[in-house]
Design an enzyme around this catalytic site. Structure first.
Site, short mmCIF file in Angstrom:
data_model
loop_
_atom_site.label_atom_id
_atom_site.label_comp_id
_atom_site.label_asym_id
_atom_site.label_seq_id
_atom_site.Cartn_x
_atom_site.Cartn_y
_atom_site.Cartn_z
N HIS A 195 1.04 -1.38 -0.20
CA HIS A 195 -0.13 -0.05 0.06
C HIS A 195 0.75 1.28 0.05
O HIS A 195 0.75 1.94 -0.71
CB HIS A 195 -0.80 -0.06 1.29
CG HIS A 195 -1.91 1.28 1.45
ND1 HIS A 195 -3.09 1.25 1.31
CD2 HIS A 195 -1.33 2.43 1.95
CE1 HIS A 195 -3.52 2.38 1.65
NE2 HIS A 195 -2.51 3.17 2.04
N GLU A 196 1.90 1.26 0.96
CA GLU A 196 2.61 2.55 0.93
C GLU A 196 3.56 2.75 -0.34
O GLU A 196 3.67 3.77 -0.83
CB GLU A 196 3.48 2.57 2.09
CG GLU A 196 2.94 2.50 3.55
CD GLU A 196 1.99 3.78 3.77
OE1 GLU A 196 2.11 4.78 3.14
OE2 GLU A 196 0.89 3.57 4.64
N HIS A 199 1.51 4.53 -2.95
CA HIS A 199 1.66 5.85 -2.86
C HIS A 199 3.22 6.31 -3.17
O HIS A 199 3.28 7.33 -3.97
CB HIS A 199 1.66 6.37 -0.98
CG HIS A 199 0.38 6.27 -0.55
ND1 HIS A 199 -0.92 6.57 -1.12
CD2 HIS A 199 -0.03 5.65 0.50
CE1 HIS A 199 -1.80 6.41 -0.62
NE2 HIS A 199 -1.23 5.86 0.80
ZN LIG Z 1 -2.39 5.05 2.19
#
Ligand SMILES: [Zn+2]
Ligand SMILES: *[C@@H]1O[C@H](CO)[C@@H](O)[C@H](O)[C@H]1NC(C)=O
Length: 283
Positions: A195-196, A199
Protein backbone atom coordinates in the site's frame (compact mmCIF):
# COMPACT_ATOMS: atom_id res chain seq x y z
CA UNK A 1 7.03 24.00 -5.53
CA UNK A 2 4.56 22.99 -2.87
CA UNK A 3 5.50 19.90 -0.95
CA UNK A 4 2.84 17.24 -0.70
CA UNK A 5 4.80 15.15 1.71
CA UNK A 6 2.40 13.36 3.98
CA UNK A 7 4.16 14.29 7.10
CA UNK A 8 3.10 17.72 8.20
CA UNK A 9 -0.38 17.40 6.78
CA UNK A 10 -1.20 13.84 7.60
CA UNK A 11 0.42 13.10 10.88
CA UNK A 12 -0.23 16.35 12.60
CA UNK A 13 -3.81 16.92 11.50
CA UNK A 14 -5.53 14.23 9.51
CA UNK A 15 -4.65 11.10 11.36
CA UNK A 16 -5.25 11.88 14.99
CA UNK A 17 -9.01 11.34 14.87
CA UNK A 18 -8.82 7.59 14.35
CA UNK A 19 -5.89 6.71 16.55
CA UNK A 20 -7.83 4.97 19.27
CA UNK A 21 -9.31 2.39 16.91
CA UNK A 22 -7.37 -0.76 16.10
CA UNK A 23 -7.88 -0.07 12.43
CA UNK A 24 -5.57 0.45 9.54
CA UNK A 25 -4.24 3.98 9.69
CA UNK A 26 -2.06 5.27 6.89
CA UNK A 27 -0.43 8.65 7.41
CA UNK A 28 -0.19 9.46 3.71
CA UNK A 29 -2.83 12.11 3.32
CA UNK A 30 -3.27 14.76 0.67
CA UNK A 31 -6.06 17.26 0.08
CA UNK A 32 -8.19 17.40 -3.06
CA UNK A 33 -6.71 20.83 -3.74
CA UNK A 34 -3.17 19.49 -3.59
CA UNK A 35 -4.10 16.63 -5.89
CA UNK A 36 -5.43 19.07 -8.48
CA UNK A 37 -2.22 21.10 -8.25
CA UNK A 38 -0.07 17.99 -8.56
CA UNK A 39 -2.23 16.64 -11.38
CA UNK A 40 -1.78 19.86 -13.34
CA UNK A 41 1.97 19.44 -13.22
CA UNK A 42 1.65 15.76 -14.14
CA UNK A 43 -0.51 16.40 -17.19
CA UNK A 44 1.90 19.06 -18.41
CA UNK A 45 5.07 17.01 -17.90
CA UNK A 46 3.83 13.45 -18.24
CA UNK A 47 6.31 10.98 -19.71
CA UNK A 48 4.37 7.81 -20.53
CA UNK A 49 6.17 4.50 -20.34
CA UNK A 50 7.39 3.84 -23.88
CA UNK A 51 5.57 0.63 -24.68
CA UNK A 52 1.86 0.45 -25.37
CA UNK A 53 1.83 -3.14 -24.16
CA UNK A 54 2.91 -3.88 -20.60
CA UNK A 55 6.64 -4.43 -20.39
CA UNK A 56 8.87 -5.04 -17.45
CA UNK A 57 10.22 -1.94 -15.80
CA UNK A 58 13.82 -1.77 -14.55
CA UNK A 59 14.09 -3.45 -11.13
CA UNK A 60 13.71 -1.02 -8.25
CA UNK A 61 16.46 -1.13 -5.64
CA UNK A 62 15.18 -1.36 -2.08
CA UNK A 63 17.13 -0.15 0.94
CA UNK A 64 15.80 -1.35 4.28
CA UNK A 65 16.68 0.61 7.40
CA UNK A 66 15.77 -1.34 10.51
CA UNK A 67 15.41 1.19 13.31
CA UNK A 68 15.39 -0.64 16.63
CA UNK A 69 15.17 0.24 20.31
CA UNK A 70 17.31 -2.69 21.46
CA UNK A 71 18.14 -6.16 20.21
CA UNK A 72 14.73 -7.71 20.96
CA UNK A 73 11.98 -8.45 18.44
CA UNK A 74 9.63 -6.28 20.49
CA UNK A 75 12.21 -3.56 20.17
CA UNK A 76 12.10 -3.77 16.39
CA UNK A 77 15.15 -5.97 15.83
CA UNK A 78 13.47 -8.07 13.16
CA UNK A 79 15.04 -11.15 11.62
CA UNK A 80 16.21 -11.09 8.01
CA UNK A 81 13.39 -13.54 7.21
CA UNK A 82 10.81 -10.76 7.76
CA UNK A 83 12.57 -8.59 5.24
CA UNK A 84 13.05 -11.33 2.64
CA UNK A 85 9.40 -12.37 2.96
CA UNK A 86 8.32 -8.74 2.72
CA UNK A 87 10.25 -8.18 -0.50
CA UNK A 88 8.75 -11.42 -1.88
CA UNK A 89 5.23 -10.10 -1.14
CA UNK A 90 6.11 -6.81 -2.82
CA UNK A 91 7.31 -8.65 -5.91
CA UNK A 92 4.18 -10.82 -6.06
CA UNK A 93 1.84 -7.86 -5.68
CA UNK A 94 3.58 -5.73 -8.30
CA UNK A 95 4.29 -8.45 -10.88
CA UNK A 96 0.99 -7.68 -12.71
CA UNK A 97 2.22 -4.08 -13.06
CA UNK A 98 5.53 -5.19 -14.60
CA UNK A 99 7.50 -4.00 -11.56
CA UNK A 100 10.11 -5.88 -9.58
CA UNK A 101 12.07 -5.06 -6.44
CA UNK A 102 15.62 -5.93 -5.63
CA UNK A 103 16.72 -5.91 -1.97
CA UNK A 104 19.94 -3.94 -2.17
CA UNK A 105 20.91 -3.40 1.43
CA UNK A 106 19.69 -3.87 4.99
CA UNK A 107 21.11 -1.53 7.61
CA UNK A 108 20.35 -1.85 11.32
CA UNK A 109 20.28 1.31 13.37
CA UNK A 110 19.82 1.36 17.14
CA UNK A 111 17.92 4.50 18.07
CA UNK A 112 15.18 4.26 20.73
CA UNK A 113 13.91 7.76 19.96
CA UNK A 114 13.41 7.19 16.26
CA UNK A 115 11.94 3.75 17.01
CA UNK A 116 9.31 5.03 19.47
CA UNK A 117 8.23 8.11 17.66
CA UNK A 118 9.57 10.68 15.28
CA UNK A 119 8.68 14.31 15.50
CA UNK A 120 8.95 16.13 12.17
CA UNK A 121 12.51 17.19 12.87
CA UNK A 122 13.63 13.73 13.95
CA UNK A 123 12.07 11.98 10.99
CA UNK A 124 13.93 14.34 8.65
CA UNK A 125 17.13 13.63 10.52
CA UNK A 126 16.57 9.86 10.41
CA UNK A 127 16.11 9.97 6.66
CA UNK A 128 18.83 12.51 5.97
CA UNK A 129 21.45 10.44 7.76
CA UNK A 130 20.44 7.08 6.33
CA UNK A 131 18.84 7.51 2.92
CA UNK A 132 20.62 5.82 0.01
CA UNK A 133 20.28 6.06 -3.77
CA UNK A 134 18.44 8.57 -5.97
CA UNK A 135 14.84 9.17 -7.05
CA UNK A 136 14.50 5.58 -8.26
CA UNK A 137 15.62 3.99 -4.98
CA UNK A 138 13.01 2.84 -2.48
CA UNK A 139 14.10 3.51 1.09
CA UNK A 140 12.04 1.78 3.79
CA UNK A 141 12.47 2.67 7.46
CA UNK A 142 10.89 0.22 9.90
CA UNK A 143 9.98 1.72 13.27
CA UNK A 144 7.70 1.08 16.27
CA UNK A 145 5.25 4.01 16.14
CA UNK A 146 4.84 3.71 19.89
CA UNK A 147 3.88 7.14 21.08
CA UNK A 148 2.62 10.64 20.39
CA UNK A 149 0.66 11.42 17.27
CA UNK A 150 2.11 8.39 15.49
CA UNK A 151 0.85 5.68 17.84
CA UNK A 152 -1.19 3.09 15.89
CA UNK A 153 0.08 4.23 12.51
CA UNK A 154 0.94 1.47 10.07
CA UNK A 155 2.98 3.63 7.77
CA UNK A 156 3.27 6.64 5.53
CA UNK A 157 5.01 7.49 2.28
CA UNK A 158 6.08 10.37 0.08
CA UNK A 159 4.77 10.85 -3.47
CA UNK A 160 6.93 10.89 -6.64
CA UNK A 161 6.02 14.53 -7.26
CA UNK A 162 7.57 15.45 -3.89
CA UNK A 163 10.98 14.16 -4.77
CA UNK A 164 12.28 17.20 -6.68
CA UNK A 165 11.69 19.57 -3.76
CA UNK A 166 12.45 17.13 -0.95
CA UNK A 167 14.84 14.42 -2.12
CA UNK A 168 16.18 13.65 1.34
CA UNK A 169 12.84 12.87 2.95
CA UNK A 170 11.74 10.58 0.13
CA UNK A 171 10.70 7.11 1.20
CA UNK A 172 8.45 5.00 3.40
CA UNK A 173 8.26 4.75 7.18
CA UNK A 174 6.50 1.58 8.32
CA UNK A 175 5.56 -0.37 11.44
CA UNK A 176 8.00 -3.29 11.74
CA UNK A 177 5.29 -5.67 13.01
CA UNK A 178 3.16 -5.21 9.88
CA UNK A 179 5.66 -7.30 7.98
CA UNK A 180 5.00 -11.00 7.26
CA UNK A 181 5.55 -12.81 10.56
CA UNK A 182 4.78 -9.72 12.65
CA UNK A 183 2.17 -9.45 15.39
CA UNK A 184 -0.08 -6.67 14.06
CA UNK A 185 -2.99 -8.88 12.98
CA UNK A 186 -4.98 -8.42 10.72
CA UNK A 187 -2.34 -6.24 9.13
CA UNK A 188 0.63 -8.59 9.21
CA UNK A 189 0.84 -10.18 5.77
CA UNK A 190 3.00 -7.42 4.31
CA UNK A 191 0.28 -5.48 2.50
CA UNK A 192 1.12 -2.29 4.36
CA UNK A 193 4.32 -2.01 2.36
CA UNK A 194 2.44 -2.82 -0.85
CA UNK A 195 0.00 0.00 0.00
CA UNK A 196 2.67 2.53 1.00
CA UNK A 197 4.71 1.65 -2.08
CA UNK A 198 1.56 2.42 -4.08
CA UNK A 199 1.75 5.98 -2.73
CA UNK A 200 5.49 6.10 -3.36
CA UNK A 201 4.72 5.17 -6.99
CA UNK A 202 2.06 7.90 -7.28
CA UNK A 203 -1.26 6.33 -6.28
CA UNK A 204 -3.84 7.84 -3.94
CA UNK A 205 -6.37 6.15 -1.67
CA UNK A 206 -9.42 4.73 -3.46
CA UNK A 207 -11.59 6.72 -1.04
CA UNK A 208 -9.82 10.02 -1.75
CA UNK A 209 -12.39 12.81 -1.78
CA UNK A 210 -15.29 10.49 -0.89
CA UNK A 211 -18.18 10.19 -3.35
CA UNK A 212 -18.00 13.70 -4.79
CA UNK A 213 -14.38 14.86 -4.52
CA UNK A 214 -11.52 14.71 -7.03
CA UNK A 215 -11.06 10.99 -6.41
CA UNK A 216 -7.85 9.08 -7.01
CA UNK A 217 -7.34 10.28 -10.61
CA UNK A 218 -7.95 6.75 -11.87
CA UNK A 219 -11.09 5.91 -13.89
CA UNK A 220 -11.59 2.25 -13.03
CA UNK A 221 -11.68 2.46 -9.23
CA UNK A 222 -15.30 3.31 -8.24
CA UNK A 223 -15.63 6.20 -5.79
CA UNK A 224 -15.89 5.27 -2.14
CA UNK A 225 -17.39 7.37 0.65
CA UNK A 226 -14.83 6.34 3.26
CA UNK A 227 -12.18 3.67 3.89
CA UNK A 228 -13.32 0.04 4.03
CA UNK A 229 -12.34 -2.00 7.11
CA UNK A 230 -12.32 -5.76 7.49
CA UNK A 231 -13.46 -7.23 4.18
CA UNK A 232 -17.00 -5.94 3.56
CA UNK A 233 -17.93 -7.79 0.35
CA UNK A 234 -20.57 -5.96 -1.67
CA UNK A 235 -20.10 -2.62 0.10
CA UNK A 236 -21.42 0.16 -2.12
CA UNK A 237 -21.06 3.51 -0.41
CA UNK A 238 -21.60 5.92 -3.35
CA UNK A 239 -24.43 6.34 -5.87
CA UNK A 240 -22.05 6.19 -8.79
CA UNK A 241 -21.98 2.76 -10.56
CA UNK A 242 -19.72 0.02 -9.22
CA UNK A 243 -19.22 -1.52 -5.79
CA UNK A 244 -16.46 -0.21 -3.56
CA UNK A 245 -12.96 -1.41 -4.48
CA UNK A 246 -12.45 -3.16 -1.15
CA UNK A 247 -9.88 -5.59 -2.56
CA UNK A 248 -7.76 -2.78 -3.89
CA UNK A 249 -4.34 -2.34 -2.31
CA UNK A 250 -5.06 1.38 -1.93
CA UNK A 251 -8.08 0.82 0.34
CA UNK A 252 -7.90 0.10 4.12
CA UNK A 253 -9.26 -3.47 4.25
CA UNK A 254 -7.51 -6.28 6.15
CA UNK A 255 -4.31 -7.59 4.59
CA UNK A 256 -5.98 -10.87 3.59
CA UNK A 257 -8.62 -8.87 1.66
CA UNK A 258 -6.19 -6.76 -0.37
CA UNK A 259 -5.36 -8.45 -3.66
CA UNK A 260 -5.27 -6.09 -6.64
CA UNK A 261 -4.44 -2.96 -8.55
CA UNK A 262 -6.63 -1.98 -11.50
CA UNK A 263 -5.33 -1.45 -15.05
CA UNK A 264 -5.92 2.29 -14.58
CA UNK A 265 -3.76 2.36 -11.45
CA UNK A 266 -1.03 0.40 -13.23
CA UNK A 267 -0.99 2.89 -16.11
CA UNK A 268 -0.91 5.80 -13.66
CA UNK A 269 1.90 4.47 -11.50
CA UNK A 270 4.05 3.52 -14.47
CA UNK A 271 3.66 6.99 -15.97
CA UNK A 272 4.26 8.63 -12.57
CA UNK A 273 7.56 6.87 -12.06
CA UNK A 274 8.66 7.46 -15.65
CA UNK A 275 7.94 11.15 -15.12
CA UNK A 276 9.25 11.73 -11.59
CA UNK A 277 11.55 8.85 -10.72
CA UNK A 278 13.19 8.06 -14.07
CA UNK A 279 12.11 4.45 -13.68
CA UNK A 280 11.43 3.31 -17.24
CA UNK A 281 10.88 0.20 -19.30
CA UNK A 282 13.78 -2.22 -19.28
CA UNK A 283 15.55 -2.68 -22.61
ZN1 LIG B 1 -2.28 5.10 2.40
C1 LIG C 1 24.66 -1.36 3.66
O1 LIG C 1 24.53 -0.03 4.09
C2 LIG C 1 25.28 0.25 5.24
C3 LIG C 1 24.95 1.67 5.70
O2 LIG C 1 25.25 2.61 4.72
C4 LIG C 1 26.76 0.06 4.95
O3 LIG C 1 27.52 0.29 6.11
C5 LIG C 1 26.99 -1.36 4.47
O4 LIG C 1 28.32 -1.51 4.07
C6 LIG C 1 26.08 -1.69 3.31
N1 LIG C 1 26.20 -3.10 2.99
C7 LIG C 1 26.36 -3.53 1.75
C8 LIG C 1 26.41 -5.03 1.60
O5 LIG C 1 26.44 -2.80 0.80
Amino acid sequence: MISFTSFGLGLLYGVTAVLSAQQRTCGTTISDLQILESQKHFSQHRRPQAAAVLRKVEPIDVYFHVIHRDRTLDGGFIPDAYINDQVRVLNEDYAPAGLSFNLKNVSRIENPTWFGWLGPYMETEMKRVNRQGGAAALNVYTVGFRSGSAAALLGYATFPYDYAANPLTDGIVMLYSSMPGGVTWPYNLGKTLTHETGHWLGLYHTFQGGCYGVGDQVDDTPAEASPAYGCPTGRDSCDEPGVDPIHNFMDYSDDSCLTEFTPGQITRLRDQIATYRKIVDAE
